[in-house]
Design a protein around this motif. Structure first.
Motif, PDB file in Angstrom:
ATOM      1  N   GLU A  66       2.674  -8.191  -0.080  1.00 47.41           N
ATOM      2  CA  GLU A  66       2.973  -8.860   1.296  1.00 47.41           C
ATOM      3  C   GLU A  66       3.920  -8.328   2.081  1.00 47.41           C
ATOM      4  O   GLU A  66       4.267  -9.091   3.145  1.00 47.41           O
ATOM      5  CB  GLU A  66       3.711 -10.209   0.516  1.00 47.41           C
ATOM      6  CG  GLU A  66       2.640 -10.929  -0.431  1.00 47.41           C
ATOM      7  CD  GLU A  66       3.436 -12.156  -1.049  1.00 47.41           C
ATOM      8  OE1 GLU A  66       4.673 -12.437  -0.967  1.00 47.41           O
ATOM      9  OE2 GLU A  66       2.567 -13.134  -1.647  1.00 47.41           O
ATOM     10  N   ASP A  67       4.377  -7.095   1.912  1.00 47.37           N
ATOM     11  CA  ASP A  67       5.410  -6.670   2.517  1.00 47.37           C
ATOM     12  C   ASP A  67       5.158  -5.317   3.355  1.00 47.37           C
ATOM     13  O   ASP A  67       5.913  -4.493   3.459  1.00 47.37           O
ATOM     14  CB  ASP A  67       6.820  -6.612   1.834  1.00 47.37           C
ATOM     15  CG  ASP A  67       7.189  -7.780   1.314  1.00 47.37           C
ATOM     16  OD1 ASP A  67       7.962  -8.383   1.857  1.00 47.37           O
ATOM     17  OD2 ASP A  67       6.851  -8.096   0.185  1.00 47.37           O
ATOM     18  N   GLY A  68       3.860  -5.302   3.975  1.00 51.13           N
ATOM     19  CA  GLY A  68       3.235  -4.128   4.497  1.00 51.13           C
ATOM     20  C   GLY A  68       1.988  -3.825   3.860  1.00 51.13           C
ATOM     21  O   GLY A  68       1.411  -4.469   2.880  1.00 51.13           O
ATOM     22  N   PRO A  69       1.281  -2.717   4.218  1.00 50.60           N
ATOM     23  CA  PRO A  69      -0.197  -2.445   3.529  1.00 50.60           C
ATOM     24  C   PRO A  69      -0.034  -1.888   2.379  1.00 50.60           C
ATOM     25  O   PRO A  69       0.980  -0.974   2.031  1.00 50.60           O
ATOM     26  CB  PRO A  69      -0.609  -1.391   4.542  1.00 50.60           C
ATOM     27  CG  PRO A  69       0.672  -0.469   5.196  1.00 50.60           C
ATOM     28  CD  PRO A  69       1.616  -1.675   5.374  1.00 50.60           C
ATOM     29  N   GLY A  70      -0.998  -2.002   1.538  1.00 53.70           N
ATOM     30  CA  GLY A  70      -1.004  -1.406   0.242  1.00 53.70           C
ATOM     31  C   GLY A  70       0.009  -2.094  -0.828  1.00 53.70           C
ATOM     32  O   GLY A  70       0.365  -3.152  -0.485  1.00 53.70           O
ATOM     33  N   GLY A  95      -2.572   2.991  -0.294  1.00 58.34           N
ATOM     34  CA  GLY A  95      -2.314   3.220   0.928  1.00 58.34           C
ATOM     35  C   GLY A  95      -0.904   2.486   1.210  1.00 58.34           C
ATOM     36  O   GLY A  95      -0.382   1.925   2.299  1.00 58.34           O
ATOM     37  N   GLY A  96      -0.109   2.093   0.146  1.00 63.32           N
ATOM     38  CA  GLY A  96       1.269   1.588   0.021  1.00 63.32           C
ATOM     39  C   GLY A  96       2.483   2.467   0.398  1.00 63.32           C
ATOM     40  O   GLY A  96       2.237   3.743   0.946  1.00 63.32           O
ATOM     41  N   GLY A  97       3.493   2.202  -0.063  1.00 62.10           N
ATOM     42  CA  GLY A  97       4.682   2.746   0.027  1.00 62.10           C
ATOM     43  C   GLY A  97       5.973   1.911  -0.359  1.00 62.10           C
ATOM     44  O   GLY A  97       5.944   0.885  -1.157  1.00 62.10           O
ATOM     45  N   VAL A  98       7.131   2.053   0.391  1.00 64.86           N
ATOM     46  CA  VAL A  98       8.358   1.286   0.250  1.00 64.86           C
ATOM     47  C   VAL A  98       8.700   0.836   1.490  1.00 64.86           C
ATOM     48  O   VAL A  98       8.649   1.355   2.712  1.00 64.86           O
ATOM     49  CB  VAL A  98       9.340   2.311  -0.113  1.00 64.86           C
ATOM     50  CG1 VAL A  98      10.830   1.680  -0.383  1.00 64.86           C
ATOM     51  CG2 VAL A  98       9.195   2.948  -1.567  1.00 64.86           C
ATOM     52  N   ILE A 127       6.314   9.596   0.683  1.00 64.09           N
ATOM     53  CA  ILE A 127       6.093   8.088   0.412  1.00 64.09           C
ATOM     54  C   ILE A 127       6.200   7.459   1.964  1.00 64.09           C
ATOM     55  O   ILE A 127       6.976   7.565   2.806  1.00 64.09           O
ATOM     56  CB  ILE A 127       7.009   7.454  -0.530  1.00 64.09           C
ATOM     57  CG1 ILE A 127       6.593   7.999  -1.764  1.00 64.09           C
ATOM     58  CG2 ILE A 127       6.936   5.857  -0.234  1.00 64.09           C
ATOM     59  CD1 ILE A 127       7.897   7.702  -2.852  1.00 64.09           C
ATOM     60  N   SER A 128       5.048   6.670   2.197  1.00 63.05           N
ATOM     61  CA  SER A 128       5.239   5.903   3.629  1.00 63.05           C
ATOM     62  C   SER A 128       6.272   4.797   3.333  1.00 63.05           C
ATOM     63  O   SER A 128       6.542   4.212   2.290  1.00 63.05           O
ATOM     64  CB  SER A 128       3.860   5.125   3.500  1.00 63.05           C
ATOM     65  OG  SER A 128       3.652   4.064   4.434  1.00 63.05           O
TER      66      SER A 128
END
Length: 302
Positions: free
Chosen positions: A15-19, A122-125, A151-152
């Motif tokens: 819920e806090d960005g992509p992936g 396609g996620g990250g931090v 890391i994205s």
């Protein structure tokens, strides 16, 4: 460099960005939104949270308190300095200390555990809060370290920050800026958040002019406060004027009310205590889709 308190590191968020993402919640925010979803992140210092349903009334917290505090439900009214002795003595977990100091290394070590999930989804931090931009040097160092690991990176911000510090420390190392705008009218903004919105709009204008591809404006939908047609139309017009081409509508989550009460705060009566009615949300979205099309916006899913 100011060293923030960290409330939590939430793993496997969608819920806090992509992936698939890990979300680092910083403690401390310049705003005091009455509808805050994470009220435990508003204050900059540590706090004691009390969960009465877990209390076994053993009085261990009273015995442990160096100030001789009365029972846990009113401990915050007795000059409590959040030393945490009561939380360490509590056998049931009814009392907990919110906020701990973690180094950049410690945070990186935690979030790197999920690097395969980031890579394949396609996620990250995401740095959240509270307000991570209140600690620009620390946040910037953390973002740079993550970027260095491939890391994205993303941040969630209320927009109330010093732009020169943001541009120096954070902007060079962040891939996505989830920028919340709540109320178009500055007086109404001050009424519900504690501050006017002049600097927020100025910061958003600067970011949309210099890094538009990285900025995603978001509007939280709080019934009777932000989710009025008058406010949404005014926000859409202002965003279009600044050159925004996409935005996200965030459905309201009332779960922050229980946390606020556990911290000894009483949310004002104007704040909804339940999830919004599904039909009302559909009506708002249908109406706003036409408004977005009129301004050539693309609506992103929350």
């Amino acid at each position: 460099m100011a060293h923030p308190l960290i409330v939590d590191i939430k793993r496997h968020s969608l819920e806090d960005g992509p992936g698939i993402r890990s979300v680092v919640f910083f403690k401390g925010c310049p705003l005091r939104c009455v509808f805050c979803q994470n009220p435990e992140t508003q204050e900059f210092g540590p706090e004691i949270v009390f969960r009465p349903r877990s209390c076994v009334d053993c009085k261990s917290c009273v015995a442990a308190c160096p100030r001789g505090a009365p029972l846990a439900p009113v401990v915050r009214a007795t000059g409590c300095d959040a030393c945490g002795e009561c939380t360490r003595a509590c056998p049931s977990g009814a009392m907990a200390l919110l906020g701990r100091r973690l180094s950049v290394d410690e945070i990186v070590n935690v979030v790197l555990r999920d690097e395969p999930f980031y890579r394949h989804s396609g996620g990250g931090v995401t740095l959240s809060g509270g307000e991570c931009t209140a600690f620009p040097e620390f946040a910037g160092e953390l973002l740079a370290r993550l970027r260095g690991q491939g890391i994205s990176t993303a941040i969630e911000t209320c927009g109330e920050f010093s732009y020169p510090q943001f541009a120096q420390w954070i902007l060079p190392h962040v891939d996505l800026i989830l920028f919340d705008v709540k109320l178009a009218d500055s007086e109404e903004h001050a009424r519900f958040t504690g501050r006017g919105n002049q600097r927020i709009w100025a910061n958003l204008a600067e970011l949309l002019a210099t890094a538009p591809e990285r900025v995603q404006p978001r509007i939280p939908l709080i019934s009777g406060i932000t989710a009025t047609r008058e406010n949404l139309a005014a926000l859409a017009a202002r965003l279009a004027e600044l050159g925004a081409r996409s935005l996200t509508l965030l459905p309201y989550n009332p779960l922050g009310i229980a946390m606020a009460e556990s911290l000894g705060r009483d949310p004002p009566a104007c704040v909804p205590r339940t999830f919004p009615d599904a039909e009302q949300v559909r009506d708002t979205l249908t109406w706003f889709e036409a408004e977005a099309a009129r301004h050539c916006f693309t609506l992103q899913s929350a």
